[in-house]
Design an enzyme around this catalytic site. Structure first.
Site, PDB file in Angstrom:
ATOM      1  CB  CYS A   9      -1.162   0.008   1.306  1.00 18.70           C
ATOM      2  SG  CYS A   9      -0.182   0.285   2.934  1.00 18.70           S
ATOM      3  CG  ASN A  12       4.620  -1.521   4.997  1.00 16.05           C
ATOM      4  OD1 ASN A  12       5.439  -1.941   5.432  1.00 16.05           O
ATOM      5  ND2 ASN A  12       3.626  -2.342   4.912  1.00 16.05           N
ATOM      6  CB  CYS A  14      -3.565   1.401   6.979  1.00 14.71           C
ATOM      7  SG  CYS A  14      -3.535   2.816   8.115  1.00 14.71           S
ATOM      8  NE  ARG A  15      -4.528   1.151   1.600  1.00 12.91           N
ATOM      9  CZ  ARG A  15      -4.463   1.945   0.838  1.00 12.91           C
ATOM     10  NH1 ARG A  15      -5.275   1.810  -0.413  1.00 12.91           N
ATOM     11  NH2 ARG A  15      -3.578   2.677   0.364  1.00 12.91           N
ATOM     12  CB  SER A  16       0.498  -3.739   2.865  1.00 14.65           C
ATOM     13  OG  SER A  16       1.348  -2.404   3.406  1.00 14.65           O
ATOM     14  CG  ASP A 127      -4.909   5.355   2.775  1.00 16.44           C
ATOM     15  OD1 ASP A 127      -5.323   4.539   4.318  1.00 16.44           O
ATOM     16  OD2 ASP A 127      -4.210   5.669   2.612  1.00 16.44           O
TER      17      ASP A 127
END
Length: 158
Positions: A9, A12, A14-16, A127
């Site tokens: 993401c 690095n 939140c999402r990933s 995001d």
């Protein structure tokens, strides 16, 4: 032989790292831990060394996922090391294609939503950084869905 997967993401945080933690946990529950190696990175390096966002860690913890990854930026060697590089949104997908050192390397880049089965209307994982609680929950729902799809793609129907 292990399948090596890198989630990407922007920062690095939140999402990933959430996808990394979810896939690691689901692989463990499925008895596939020995068949995969998982990591995460960001296309932006400004959060290097940081733990995931506290709101994401909290939301993930409520679902039983421990997010302990330290943020790092995508490196050129990632394109050789990983079998699948999975981007969370179009911006990061396009950035990864620009960073890829070869056409062969760019064939390893996928969108997370390619693996989602319960969110067919979604073309990217949003995001949640500027969203409230619901944004983090939606992202976790999508990442769980996508990680299940990834695991299914690694285990042919028997």
């Amino acid at each position: 032989m292990k399948t090596r997967i890198l989630f990407v993401c922007l920062g690095n945080i939140c999402r990933s790292p959430a996808a990394e933690g979810i896939l690691r946990a689901k692989a463990g529950l499925s008895g596939l831990s020995e068949r995969i190696e998982v990591d995460s990175a960001g296309t932006y390096g400004g959060h290097r060394g940081e733990l995931p966002d506290p709101r994401m860690r909290s939301a993930a913890s409520r679902r039983g996922y421990a997010l302990t990854h330290r943020a790092r930026q995508v490196r050129e060697e990632d394109f050789e090391r990983f079998d699948r590089i999975i981007a969370m949104d179009d911006m990061n997908y396009e950035t990864l294609h620009r960073l890829a050192p070869s056409r062969e390397a760019s064939r390893r880049i996928f969108r997370m939503t390619e693996f989602c089965r319960r969110h067919p209307d979604r073309t990217y994982v949003p995001d949640p950084y500027y969203e409230g609680h619901e944004g983090f929950e939606l992202v976790l729902d999508m990442l769980e869905d996508g990680c299940e799809g990834i695991l299914a793609s690694l285990t042919p129907d028997e």
